[in-house]
Design a protein around this motif. Structure first.
Motif, PDB file in Angstrom:
ATOM      1  N   PRO A  23       0.751  -1.421  -0.389  1.00  0.00           N
ATOM      2  CA  PRO A  23       0.368   0.140  -0.173  1.00  0.00           C
ATOM      3  C   PRO A  23       0.925   1.359   0.115  1.00  0.00           C
ATOM      4  O   PRO A  23       0.305   1.757  -0.662  1.00  0.00           O
ATOM      5  N   ALA A  24       1.570   1.224   0.456  1.00  0.00           N
ATOM      6  CA  ALA A  24       2.743   2.950   0.806  1.00  0.00           C
ATOM      7  C   ALA A  24       3.761   3.044  -0.703  1.00  0.00           C
ATOM      8  O   ALA A  24       3.717   3.742  -0.820  1.00  0.00           O
ATOM      9  N   GLN A  25       3.589   1.730  -1.105  1.00  0.00           N
ATOM     10  CA  GLN A  25       4.153   1.903  -2.554  1.00  0.00           C
ATOM     11  C   GLN A  25       2.810   2.152  -3.529  1.00  0.00           C
ATOM     12  O   GLN A  25       3.152   2.980  -4.900  1.00  0.00           O
ATOM     13  N   LEU A  26       1.872   2.683  -3.320  1.00  0.00           N
ATOM     14  CA  LEU A  26       0.113   3.110  -4.560  1.00  0.00           C
ATOM     15  C   LEU A  26      -0.107   4.570  -3.884  1.00  0.00           C
ATOM     16  O   LEU A  26       0.356   5.045  -2.655  1.00  0.00           O
ATOM     17  N   SER A  27      -0.171   5.194  -4.577  1.00  0.00           N
ATOM     18  CA  SER A  27      -1.012   6.753  -5.025  1.00  0.00           C
ATOM     19  C   SER A  27      -2.069   6.185  -3.574  1.00  0.00           C
ATOM     20  O   SER A  27      -2.821   5.438  -3.765  1.00  0.00           O
ATOM     21  N   GLY A  28      -2.669   7.777  -3.447  1.00  0.00           N
ATOM     22  CA  GLY A  28      -4.653   7.493  -2.307  1.00  0.00           C
ATOM     23  C   GLY A  28      -4.928   7.096  -3.534  1.00  0.00           C
ATOM     24  O   GLY A  28      -6.194   6.056  -3.022  1.00  0.00           O
ATOM     25  N   GLY A  29      -5.077   7.168  -5.110  1.00  0.00           N
ATOM     26  CA  GLY A  29      -6.642   6.879  -5.673  1.00  0.00           C
ATOM     27  C   GLY A  29      -6.284   5.179  -5.736  1.00  0.00           C
ATOM     28  O   GLY A  29      -7.073   4.202  -5.829  1.00  0.00           O
ATOM     29  N   MET A  30      -4.814   4.709  -6.014  1.00  0.00           N
ATOM     30  CA  MET A  30      -5.033   3.511  -6.121  1.00  0.00           C
ATOM     31  C   MET A  30      -5.314   2.732  -4.949  1.00  0.00           C
ATOM     32  O   MET A  30      -5.850   1.818  -4.993  1.00  0.00           O
ATOM     33  N   GLN A  31      -4.633   2.704  -3.685  1.00  0.00           N
ATOM     34  CA  GLN A  31      -5.360   2.547  -2.499  1.00  0.00           C
ATOM     35  C   GLN A  31      -6.758   2.341  -2.060  1.00  0.00           C
ATOM     36  O   GLN A  31      -7.660   0.920  -2.178  1.00  0.00           O
ATOM     37  N   GLN A  32      -7.385   2.204  -2.560  1.00  0.00           N
ATOM     38  CA  GLN A  32      -8.456   2.951  -2.732  1.00  0.00           C
ATOM     39  C   GLN A  32      -9.036   2.061  -3.533  1.00  0.00           C
ATOM     40  O   GLN A  32     -10.585   1.134  -3.739  1.00  0.00           O
ATOM     41  N   ARG A  33      -8.597   1.624  -4.739  1.00  0.00           N
ATOM     42  CA  ARG A  33      -8.747   0.888  -5.468  1.00  0.00           C
ATOM     43  C   ARG A  33      -8.514  -0.545  -5.518  1.00  0.00           C
ATOM     44  O   ARG A  33      -9.438  -1.528  -5.251  1.00  0.00           O
ATOM     45  N   VAL A  34      -7.758  -0.988  -4.499  1.00  0.00           N
ATOM     46  CA  VAL A  34      -7.718  -1.923  -3.961  1.00  0.00           C
ATOM     47  C   VAL A  34      -9.019  -2.142  -3.031  1.00  0.00           C
ATOM     48  O   VAL A  34      -9.173  -3.322  -2.313  1.00  0.00           O
ATOM     49  N   GLN A  35      -9.207  -1.125  -1.911  1.00  0.00           N
ATOM     50  CA  GLN A  35     -10.644  -1.471  -0.836  1.00  0.00           C
ATOM     51  C   GLN A  35     -11.711  -1.414  -1.738  1.00  0.00           C
ATOM     52  O   GLN A  35     -12.058  -2.693  -1.651  1.00  0.00           O
ATOM     53  N   ARG A  79     -10.689  11.888  -8.071  1.00  0.00           N
ATOM     54  CA  ARG A  79     -12.080  12.003  -7.498  1.00  0.00           C
ATOM     55  C   ARG A  79     -12.928  11.143  -9.374  1.00  0.00           C
ATOM     56  O   ARG A  79     -13.831  10.592  -8.347  1.00  0.00           O
ATOM     57  N   GLU A  80     -12.738  12.241 -10.137  1.00  0.00           N
ATOM     58  CA  GLU A  80     -13.796  12.424 -10.999  1.00  0.00           C
ATOM     59  C   GLU A  80     -13.327  10.701 -11.261  1.00  0.00           C
ATOM     60  O   GLU A  80     -14.097  10.248 -11.750  1.00  0.00           O
ATOM     61  N   SER A  81     -11.920  10.294 -11.734  1.00  0.00           N
ATOM     62  CA  SER A  81     -11.365   9.281 -12.104  1.00  0.00           C
ATOM     63  C   SER A  81     -12.591   8.237 -11.388  1.00  0.00           C
ATOM     64  O   SER A  81     -12.670   7.154 -12.566  1.00  0.00           O
ATOM     65  N   LEU A  82     -12.434   7.806 -10.221  1.00  0.00           N
ATOM     66  CA  LEU A  82     -12.769   7.297  -9.422  1.00  0.00           C
ATOM     67  C   LEU A  82     -13.884   7.106  -9.378  1.00  0.00           C
ATOM     68  O   LEU A  82     -14.641   5.709  -9.784  1.00  0.00           O
ATOM     69  N   GLN A  83     -14.877   8.400 -10.277  1.00  0.00           N
ATOM     70  CA  GLN A  83     -16.770   7.926  -9.645  1.00  0.00           C
ATOM     71  C   GLN A  83     -17.245   7.538 -11.146  1.00  0.00           C
ATOM     72  O   GLN A  83     -18.105   6.643 -10.777  1.00  0.00           O
ATOM     73  N   ASP A  84     -16.721   7.447 -12.406  1.00  0.00           N
ATOM     74  CA  ASP A  84     -16.756   7.168 -13.623  1.00  0.00           C
ATOM     75  C   ASP A  84     -16.030   5.413 -13.593  1.00  0.00           C
ATOM     76  O   ASP A  84     -17.448   4.807 -14.367  1.00  0.00           O
ATOM     77  N   GLU A  85     -15.327   5.673 -13.238  1.00  0.00           N
ATOM     78  CA  GLU A  85     -14.859   3.675 -12.832  1.00  0.00           C
ATOM     79  C   GLU A  85     -15.583   3.078 -11.998  1.00  0.00           C
ATOM     80  O   GLU A  85     -16.321   2.326 -12.375  1.00  0.00           O
TER      81      GLU A  85
END
Length: 256
Positions: free
Chosen positions: A132-144, A170-176
């Motif tokens: 997790p420490a190697q990932l951005s916040g958006g990527m960490q949220q994608r893992v969850q 945030r917009e990218s994850l909204q669409d995903e």
């Protein structure tokens, strides 16, 4: 198929001697994306936790497919805002996703294919071996989100999952998320403070009021969002109906 995936029947919740949620009733249809908004302290997260079986109502009943909810279920996945604390830092991405399968006692031989599938779904296949420490916040949220999808839930509860992210992420994850919900037929309850996010993602927006007077329900308003799918960050937000709904919700929140 049941007419509703989730039913709130005069649900009230008291915590610490204070009424957090006054008697509230509504239903969520299978495959519906319902966003919940309202002022801080109005009971949005408590409502979500009751739907997930984490909180027992003081009065009334929450039902799933006609059965009273007595506690947490593997049919319900919960995505938290604080993705950093939701992930185990000593486990890789694929090992964090594996947690859901281990808890469900999925045989080890079946886990790898399922993990690979959900990581591909959220665009993290190339990062499976990272921590997790190697990932951005958006990527960490994608893992969850991937870990929740691995449960193969019928319902997804999301408590301000994108609130701590920058605007573009945030917009990218909204669409995903919108894509995943459509493809997998998920039923979603999504708590947010962001009016535009609620309208952009939701099939319906539920507004809660803060400090309702005696006998007044916490539920203040329900608005359908008849905007076409799939939605677009530019054209949808310029749509006259989007602007009308935003104005109506803004006036409601400004009043409260």
């Amino acid at each position: 198929m049941f007419e509703s995936a989730l039913d709130f029947d005069e649900v009230s919740i008291h915590l610490g001697g204070r009424e957090i949620l006054s008697p509230t009733s509504f239903s969520v249809k299978p495959g519906e994306f319902v966003c919940v908004i309202g002022p801080s302290g109005c009971g949005k997260t408590t409502l979500l936790r009751a739907a997930a079986g984490f909180v027992t109502p003081s009065g009334g009943q929450v039902s799933r497919k006609g059965q009273a909810i007595m506690g947490p279920s593997r049919e319900v996945a919960f995505v938290f805002q604080d993705y950093g604390r939701a992930l185990l830092p000593w486990r890789t991405v694929q090992a964090n996703v594996s947690l859901a399968l281990e808890a469900a006692q999925v045989p080890a031989a079946q886990r790898q294919a399922r993990i690979a599938r959900v990581l591909e779904t959220v665009g993290l296949s190339a990062h499976a071996g990272k921590f997790p420490a190697q990932l951005s916040g958006g990527m960490q949220q994608r893992v969850q989100i991937a870990r929740c999808l691995a449960q193969e839930p019928a319902l997804m509860m999301m408590d301000e999952p994108f609130g701590a992210l920058d605007a573009m992420t945030r917009e990218s994850l909204q669409d995903e998320l919108a894509r995943l919900v459509r493809e997998q037929g998920l039923t979603v309850m999504f708590v947010t403070h962001d009016l535009e996010e609620a309208i952009y993602l939701g099939d319906r927006v539920i507004a809660l009021r803060a400090n309702p007077t005696a006998g007044e329900p916490s539920l203040a308003a329900m608005l359908d969002v008849p905007l076409p799918q799939p939605r677009n960050q530019l054209t949808t937000k310029e749509h006259p109906e989007f602007l009308r709904l935003r104005r109506e919700l803004y006036q409601y929140l400004g009043h409260h």
